[in-house]
Design a protein around this motif. Structure first.
Motif, PDB file in Angstrom:
ATOM      1  N   ASN A  23      54.670  24.671 -10.235  1.00 32.67           N
ATOM      2  CA  ASN A  23      53.332  24.419 -10.780  1.00 32.67           C
ATOM      3  C   ASN A  23      52.256  24.996  -9.871  1.00 32.67           C
ATOM      4  O   ASN A  23      51.269  25.560 -10.348  1.00 32.67           O
ATOM      5  CB  ASN A  23      53.104  22.915 -10.971  1.00 32.67           C
ATOM      6  N   THR A  24      52.420  24.877  -8.567  1.00 34.38           N
ATOM      7  CA  THR A  24      51.458  25.432  -7.622  1.00 34.38           C
ATOM      8  C   THR A  24      51.409  26.962  -7.739  1.00 34.38           C
ATOM      9  O   THR A  24      50.327  27.555  -7.753  1.00 34.38           O
ATOM     10  CB  THR A  24      51.821  25.026  -6.173  1.00 34.38           C
ATOM     11  N   MET A  25      52.584  27.600  -7.846  1.00 30.95           N
ATOM     12  CA  MET A  25      52.627  29.061  -7.979  1.00 30.95           C
ATOM     13  C   MET A  25      52.000  29.514  -9.294  1.00 30.95           C
ATOM     14  O   MET A  25      51.270  30.508  -9.328  1.00 30.95           O
ATOM     15  CB  MET A  25      54.061  29.564  -7.869  1.00 30.95           C
ATOM     16  N   LEU A  26      52.247  28.792 -10.393  1.00 25.20           N
ATOM     17  CA  LEU A  26      51.653  29.155 -11.680  1.00 25.20           C
ATOM     18  C   LEU A  26      50.137  28.988 -11.655  1.00 25.20           C
ATOM     19  O   LEU A  26      49.401  29.821 -12.196  1.00 25.20           O
ATOM     20  CB  LEU A  26      52.272  28.323 -12.807  1.00 25.20           C
ATOM     21  N   ALA A  27      49.650  27.910 -11.014  1.00 28.69           N
ATOM     22  CA  ALA A  27      48.207  27.695 -10.895  1.00 28.69           C
ATOM     23  C   ALA A  27      47.570  28.797 -10.045  1.00 28.69           C
ATOM     24  O   ALA A  27      46.478  29.294 -10.365  1.00 28.69           O
ATOM     25  CB  ALA A  27      47.924  26.321 -10.288  1.00 28.69           C
ATOM     26  N   LEU A  28      48.246  29.196  -8.970  1.00 24.91           N
ATOM     27  CA  LEU A  28      47.751  30.272  -8.114  1.00 24.91           C
ATOM     28  C   LEU A  28      47.687  31.583  -8.886  1.00 24.91           C
ATOM     29  O   LEU A  28      46.707  32.331  -8.795  1.00 24.91           O
ATOM     30  CB  LEU A  28      48.647  30.417  -6.883  1.00 24.91           C
ATOM     31  N   LYS A  29      48.723  31.866  -9.676  1.00 26.35           N
ATOM     32  CA  LYS A  29      48.737  33.088 -10.488  1.00 26.35           C
ATOM     33  C   LYS A  29      47.570  33.096 -11.479  1.00 26.35           C
ATOM     34  O   LYS A  29      46.871  34.095 -11.629  1.00 26.35           O
ATOM     35  CB  LYS A  29      50.056  33.209 -11.242  1.00 26.35           C
TER      36      LYS A  29
END
Length: 192
Positions: A23-29
């Motif tokens: 979820n953190t990586m998707l939000a960063l993307k």
């Protein structure tokens, strides 16, 4: 007449799937992409990316045709010992289930546009629960080959054109394409 053979062997790939990290990586993307509305030479960044993606697929299709040539064969073989995916809890990052695909083989033989043979096998796909707590050992494996079974969990055979002649089943030559799925006995444990 030119023949191309590609033979690839892979050992193991281990992936730990942590929902919070994903979820953190998707939000960063999403954050990076929302800020990337920069114009490059009068063309928006996102349009450039989409154009590159489509040209990559177009080039790949041309390259495969170039590999095969007008009257040549293409043989693609691949083997992977294991792919292990561990699904972790979002609450405490402890493993919930482990999914293991082992002894996977793939063979594609394409003689020309009208003759293709595809054979793929999956030795085992095993879904196992975390081995902590009050679970009896015979219930650790939720899905997989049944105990005392040998062979591949799943085998796929697919033939088109002239390759159908190598498929030893009655009346197979009457069809444009023939597919066969073979399963070994499977163990499934329902957890409530």
């Amino acid at each position: 007449l030119s023949d191309t053979t590609i033979d690839a062997s892979f050992t193991s790939l281990f992936i730990n799937w942590n929902p919070q990290a994903v979820n953190t990586m998707l939000a960063l993307k999403e954050d990076v992409m929302s800020r990337a509305q920069v114009k490059i030479g009068g063309i928006e960044f996102e349009e450039t990316i989409n154009r590159r993606k489509s040209s990559i697929f177009y080039d790949a299709e041309e390259n495969i045709d170039d590999l095969r040539g007008p009257s040549s064969s293409l043989t693609l073989k691949a083997h992977m010992d294991a792919l292990v995916l561990t699904l972790n809890s979002a609450r405490d990052n402890l493993p919930l289930f482990t999914i293991t695909m082992s002894n996977n083989d793939f063979l594609l033989v394409s003689q020309d546009e009208n003759s293709t043979r595809l054979m793929a096998s999956m030795g085992d796909i095993r879904i196992e629960s975390f081995k902590e707590g009050n679970i009896l050992p015979e219930y650790f494996t939720v899905l997989g080959l049944a105990p005392n079974s040998s062979g591949n969990l799943l085998t796929l055979n697919y033939f088109t054109g002239d390759a159908i002649a190598s498929f030893n089943k009655e009346h197979a030559e009457e069809y444009e394409a023939v597919a066969e799925l073979i399963f070994c006995p499977i163990q499934f444990v329902f957890i409530q």
